[in-house]
Design a protein around this motif. Sequence first.
Motif, mmCIF file in Angstrom:
data_model
loop_
_atom_site.group_PDB
_atom_site.id
_atom_site.type_symbol
_atom_site.label_atom_id
_atom_site.label_comp_id
_atom_site.label_asym_id
_atom_site.label_seq_id
_atom_site.Cartn_x
_atom_site.Cartn_y
_atom_site.Cartn_z
ATOM 1 N N ARG A 1 -12.401 2.564 -7.164
ATOM 2 C CA ARG A 1 -11.485 2.023 -6.166
ATOM 3 C C ARG A 1 -11.462 2.927 -4.950
ATOM 4 O O ARG A 1 -11.394 4.140 -5.057
ATOM 5 N N CYS A 2 -11.487 2.298 -3.784
ATOM 6 C CA CYS A 2 -11.447 3.060 -2.538
ATOM 7 C C CYS A 2 -10.030 3.562 -2.260
ATOM 8 O O CYS A 2 -9.055 2.945 -2.681
ATOM 9 N N ALA A 3 -9.961 4.644 -1.498
ATOM 10 C CA ALA A 3 -8.671 5.234 -1.135
ATOM 11 C C ALA A 3 -7.800 4.233 -0.373
ATOM 12 O O ALA A 3 -6.589 4.156 -0.588
ATOM 13 N N GLU A 4 -8.419 3.455 0.518
ATOM 14 C CA GLU A 4 -7.649 2.495 1.329
ATOM 15 C C GLU A 4 -6.972 1.459 0.422
ATOM 16 O O GLU A 4 -5.814 1.097 0.628
ATOM 17 N N GLN A 5 -7.734 0.975 -0.576
ATOM 18 C CA GLN A 5 -7.170 -0.031 -1.476
ATOM 19 C C GLN A 5 -6.066 0.566 -2.340
ATOM 20 O O GLN A 5 -5.049 -0.078 -2.614
ATOM 21 N N ASN A 6 -6.273 1.804 -2.779
ATOM 22 C CA ASN A 6 -5.224 2.467 -3.552
ATOM 23 C C ASN A 6 -3.974 2.695 -2.710
ATOM 24 O O ASN A 6 -2.853 2.626 -3.220
ATOM 25 N N PRO B 1 -13.375 2.493 6.950
ATOM 26 C CA PRO B 1 -13.227 1.665 5.747
ATOM 27 C C PRO B 1 -14.515 0.877 5.470
ATOM 28 O O PRO B 1 -15.158 0.400 6.403
ATOM 29 N N CYS B 2 -14.902 0.779 4.205
ATOM 30 C CA CYS B 2 -16.124 0.062 3.835
ATOM 31 C C CYS B 2 -15.921 -1.446 3.998
ATOM 32 O O CYS B 2 -14.817 -1.919 4.285
ATOM 33 N N GLY B 3 -16.968 -2.211 3.785
ATOM 34 C CA GLY B 3 -16.909 -3.657 3.944
ATOM 35 C C GLY B 3 -15.818 -4.322 3.124
ATOM 36 O O GLY B 3 -15.098 -5.195 3.613
ATOM 37 N N VAL B 4 -15.695 -3.893 1.870
ATOM 38 C CA VAL B 4 -14.692 -4.523 1.004
ATOM 39 C C VAL B 4 -13.279 -4.178 1.480
ATOM 40 O O VAL B 4 -12.394 -5.041 1.529
ATOM 41 N N CYS B 5 -13.069 -2.918 1.862
ATOM 42 C CA CYS B 5 -11.745 -2.519 2.365
ATOM 43 C C CYS B 5 -11.432 -3.248 3.670
ATOM 44 O O CYS B 5 -10.299 -3.662 3.904
ATOM 45 N N GLN B 6 -12.454 -3.392 4.515
ATOM 46 C CA GLN B 6 -12.238 -4.131 5.771
ATOM 47 C C GLN B 6 -11.766 -5.541 5.479
ATOM 48 O O GLN B 6 -10.886 -6.077 6.136
HETATM 49 ZN ZN LIG Z 1 -13.600 0.827 0.730
#
Ligand SMILES: [Zn+2]
Length: 272
Positions: free
Chosen positions: A185-190, A224-229
């Motif tokens: 899990r990315c930091a942004e999503q967390n 932010p990566c593609g998914v976080c975006q």
């Molecule tokens: Zn991400």
Amino acid sequence: MNKLKKLSLDERALIVKYLYKMAKIDYKIVEEEKKLINEIKNELDVEIKETDLNWTIEDNNLLKQITKKSERINAEIYELINKVMEADHIEHHNEKREIIKFMSNTLGAKSHIEAKIVPLLILDESLTKMLNETADLCEKKASNWQKKKATKQKKVAASLSWEENGGKRFVTAVNYELSTPGGSRCAEQNAIGMAIANNPKLQFKDVRDIVVYGSGGLSNPLYPCGVCQENLRKLNINNQIKVYTYPNDYDHKNGELPTTVYEMSLKDILSR
Ligand SMILES: [Zn+2]
């Protein structure tokens, strides 16, 4: 699918073909998968015969070219793959492996981002605190939360702020990699999850700033990566979200804040 719709007919057909390839990777296509891909086909306005669905090496090269265009396109393709993968409600290792392949092919496809350089002095108190705590937490995080084999660990921390009772509140979170790709899990999503836990009534429109910091094998400025975006886009209903990143030469280890940071609107990142 907005970005994908703007691609050429050949490119759109290739994406449909790619989804068939993904669905077929467990050696069969179930009805749910067929139905879903047909819906996508219609939405992308693509005509393609079943006999033309064989994936070739040239297709691989074409797909690579498409994924180099923008992170947004990759995020949309990734979302479609996920939908197709989940259509039969069974988790397949082959499909997961293919997703990893897709993601690694899209690495380094970032196009230039227009960022403003702003002095720390003009930022509000909440942002200054966010910039300090994001870098601090990232540097403190124990190494067992990243992939063991990685020679350079990809440590990321992100803070997210929101408007509450006339002021700003924020949370700071880190990424973790326990298994790839589904279990990391990315930091942004967390940070989004933490924000909800801190304010269960949080509204999308109240979300304000995101700060992202990378260390270990990652260099700043980090976006932010593609998914976080894709996640953040849903929160950005009034184009109110701003993203802050650190200068390339910034080293938090000496305990000081950077004198300038990069500021950009999430909308600009998304429209690349
Ligand atoms: Zn991400």
